[in-house]
Design a protein around this motif. Structure first.
Motif, PDB file in Angstrom:
ATOM      1  N   SER A 142      -1.911  -0.136  -3.602  1.00 40.93           N
ATOM      2  CA  SER A 142      -0.622   0.316  -4.119  1.00 40.93           C
ATOM      3  C   SER A 142      -0.504   1.830  -4.025  1.00 40.93           C
ATOM      4  N   LYS A 143       0.738   2.320  -4.088  1.00 39.68           N
ATOM      5  CA  LYS A 143       0.996   3.767  -4.121  1.00 39.68           C
ATOM      6  C   LYS A 143       2.383   4.011  -4.677  1.00 39.68           C
ATOM      7  N   GLN A 144       2.615   5.230  -5.102  1.00 39.38           N
ATOM      8  CA  GLN A 144       3.912   5.617  -5.633  1.00 39.38           C
ATOM      9  C   GLN A 144       4.807   6.147  -4.521  1.00 39.38           C
ATOM     10  N   ILE A 145       6.022   5.664  -4.476  1.00 42.88           N
ATOM     11  CA  ILE A 145       7.053   6.232  -3.607  1.00 42.88           C
ATOM     12  C   ILE A 145       8.175   6.662  -4.534  1.00 42.88           C
ATOM     13  N   GLY A 146       8.300   7.963  -4.724  1.00 42.01           N
ATOM     14  CA  GLY A 146       9.212   8.461  -5.741  1.00 42.01           C
ATOM     15  C   GLY A 146       8.703   8.036  -7.101  1.00 42.01           C
ATOM     16  N   SER A 147       9.556   7.378  -7.875  1.00 45.27           N
ATOM     17  CA  SER A 147       9.153   6.886  -9.202  1.00 45.27           C
ATOM     18  C   SER A 147       8.813   5.402  -9.190  1.00 45.27           C
ATOM     19  N   TYR A 148       8.709   4.825  -7.985  1.00 43.26           N
ATOM     20  CA  TYR A 148       8.487   3.382  -7.862  1.00 43.26           C
ATOM     21  C   TYR A 148       7.057   3.060  -7.440  1.00 43.26           C
ATOM     22  N   ASN A 149       6.491   2.030  -8.068  1.00 41.39           N
ATOM     23  CA  ASN A 149       5.161   1.556  -7.721  1.00 41.39           C
ATOM     24  C   ASN A 149       5.289   0.524  -6.608  1.00 41.39           C
ATOM     25  N   CYS A 150       4.674   0.784  -5.460  1.00 48.20           N
ATOM     26  CA  CYS A 150       4.823  -0.077  -4.290  1.00 48.20           C
ATOM     27  C   CYS A 150       3.486  -0.670  -3.852  1.00 48.20           C
ATOM     28  N   PHE A 151       3.566  -1.814  -3.168  1.00 47.68           N
ATOM     29  CA  PHE A 151       2.383  -2.507  -2.697  1.00 47.68           C
ATOM     30  C   PHE A 151       2.431  -2.674  -1.177  1.00 47.68           C
ATOM     31  N   LYS A 152       1.264  -2.716  -0.584  1.00 52.04           N
ATOM     32  CA  LYS A 152       1.118  -2.733   0.877  1.00 52.04           C
ATOM     33  C   LYS A 152       1.172  -4.153   1.442  1.00 52.04           C
ATOM     34  N   ALA A 153       1.803  -4.286   2.601  1.00 53.30           N
ATOM     35  CA  ALA A 153       1.828  -5.538   3.351  1.00 53.30           C
ATOM     36  C   ALA A 153       1.798  -5.202   4.836  1.00 53.30           C
ATOM     37  N   THR A 154       1.152  -6.034   5.632  1.00 51.25           N
ATOM     38  CA  THR A 154       1.084  -5.807   7.077  1.00 51.25           C
ATOM     39  C   THR A 154       1.488  -7.073   7.829  1.00 51.25           C
ATOM     40  N   ALA A 155       1.954  -6.876   9.050  1.00 55.82           N
ATOM     41  CA  ALA A 155       2.333  -8.006   9.899  1.00 55.82           C
ATOM     42  C   ALA A 155       2.267  -7.579  11.353  1.00 55.82           C
ATOM     43  N   VAL A 156       1.914  -8.520  12.218  1.00 58.09           N
ATOM     44  CA  VAL A 156       1.935  -8.298  13.665  1.00 58.09           C
ATOM     45  C   VAL A 156       3.248  -8.871  14.184  1.00 58.09           C
ATOM     46  N   VAL A 157       4.048  -8.033  14.880  1.00 63.30           N
ATOM     47  CA  VAL A 157       5.373  -8.456  15.320  1.00 63.30           C
ATOM     48  C   VAL A 157       5.523  -8.316  16.835  1.00 63.30           C
ATOM     49  N   LYS A 158       6.393  -9.125  17.381  1.00 66.91           N
ATOM     50  CA  LYS A 158       6.724  -9.028  18.795  1.00 66.91           C
ATOM     51  C   LYS A 158       7.652  -7.840  18.994  1.00 66.91           C
ATOM     52  N   VAL A 159       7.401  -7.042  20.016  1.00 66.13           N
ATOM     53  CA  VAL A 159       8.164  -5.819  20.260  1.00 66.13           C
ATOM     54  C   VAL A 159       9.482  -6.126  20.970  1.00 66.13           C
ATOM     55  N   SER A 160      10.550  -5.466  20.529  1.00 68.52           N
ATOM     56  CA  SER A 160      11.843  -5.587  21.193  1.00 68.52           C
ATOM     57  C   SER A 160      11.857  -4.694  22.433  1.00 68.52           C
ATOM     58  N   GLU A 161      12.128  -5.280  23.594  1.00 70.65           N
ATOM     59  CA  GLU A 161      12.107  -4.526  24.847  1.00 70.65           C
ATOM     60  C   GLU A 161      13.314  -3.616  25.008  1.00 70.65           C
ATOM     61  N   SER A 162      14.316  -3.751  24.141  1.00 67.97           N
ATOM     62  CA  SER A 162      15.498  -2.887  24.242  1.00 67.97           C
ATOM     63  C   SER A 162      15.411  -1.685  23.306  1.00 67.97           C
ATOM     64  N   ASP A 163      14.339  -1.610  22.515  1.00 67.32           N
ATOM     65  CA  ASP A 163      14.135  -0.488  21.602  1.00 67.32           C
ATOM     66  C   ASP A 163      13.114   0.454  22.223  1.00 67.32           C
ATOM     67  N   PHE A 164      13.583   1.564  22.799  1.00 69.22           N
ATOM     68  CA  PHE A 164      12.708   2.456  23.558  1.00 69.22           C
ATOM     69  C   PHE A 164      11.777   3.285  22.675  1.00 69.22           C
TER      70      PHE A 164
END
Length: 299
Positions: A142-164
């Protein structure tokens, strides 16, 4: 401290349960230009002065502010409106679209639908598709972003070929010796984009806030037990800088309707085909450019 956090969560949950609930989040998006500038090194047609101008223009295109308006089930993500700077017409707007800017991202988590409007080479497209599926791996970090307590998540995603933004500079060091041994009469590559490559997939790191229990986020990101406040794919960082619950000025959260309807896959193919055509135009005999397309665009 725990009592304060619990009270905040209960208060925000009360807001969200309200029938006319809306929230607004501001995101700052920054993409590293290192790979793009590395790809231009060694190009004799680009002078140091030109390279500096291109770098400054790209930095402006790669640092943008977005607004996410959301309710309990849907959201609209749109770039903050600004006056067009010189050189941001025509090709400049096209490049902004390809770098993740321009248009609106509409997500409806109940209907599992995403609708994005894009302008490409003067044509309007309406990309309608199912929401991308993320196999999120929740992390206890976890970590603070501004005044909010946030938690980490990860994912492997397919890349969009139209996003350079997803382009990576290919490591050519191991290929140099092999190339020198090949037939010297073979035509040499003259386009600096020959040294770019598009990865098939990418690892995304997201930080979500359970205090704001909506499964929304910037761009096409969603599906976590809390609003996503930060996303990092290794090149682009999208970070929330401001959150407003139930703003006074309500926004109509509805999708765009204008443009030729296509799926994301169809749009990727259209962009890919057009860029291959531009690549051929920009690589004439003797390495001279024949087309008018420029990275900084517009002139």
């Amino acid at each position: 401290m725990k009592k304060i956090i619990i009270a905040s969560i209960l208060m925000i949950s009360g807001f969200i349960q309200a029938q006319n609930f809306q929230g607004m989040a501001v995101y700052e998006s920054k993409t590293s230009t290192a790979d793009f500038m590395k790809g231009m090194q060694g190009n004799k047609d680009i002078t140091p002065e030109m390279q500096k101008q291109i770098e400054e223009r790209m930095k402006k295109m790669f640092e943008k502010t977005f607004i996410l308006n959301f309710d309990k089930s849907a959201s609209i993500y749109k770039e903050e409106e600004k006056l067009d700077a010189p050189g941001q017409q025509g090709g400049g707007r096209m490049m902004m679209s390809m770098m993740g800017g321009g248009g609106t991202h509409y997500k409806n988590v109940k209907q599992k639908q995403v609708i994005v409007d894009k302008e490409f080479f003067g044509k309007e497209f309406l990309i309608k598709d199912s929401l991308p599926k993320y196999d999120w791996k929740l992390d206890g970090e976890s970590k603070q972003i501004g005044s909010y307590n946030c938690f980490k998540a990860t994912a492997v995603v397919k890349v969009s070929e139209s996003d350079f933004r997803n382009f990576r500079f290919r490591n050519k060091e191991g290929e140099k010796k092999e190339e020198t041994a090949k037939d010297s009469t073979k035509a040499k590559k003259t386009n600096f984009t020959d040294d770019w490559e598009m990865p098939k997939e990418n690892t995304i790191t997201a930080w979500y806030c359970p205090e704001i229990p909506v499964n929304q986020g910037p761009e096409n990101y969603w599906g976590l037990p809390g609003l996503i406040l930060e996303v990092n794919d290794g090149k682009t960082i999208i970070l929330c800088s401001k959150i407003v619950m139930n703003p006074k000025d309500k926004v109509e959260i509805v999708p765009a309707t204008k443009g030729k309807e296509v799926t994301q896959k169809e749009y990727d193919e259209i962009v890919k085909k057009k860029m291959e055509e531009m690549r051929e135009m920009n690589s004439g005999p003797g390495g001279q450019q024949r087309g008018g397309f420029r990275m900084g665009g517009g002139r």
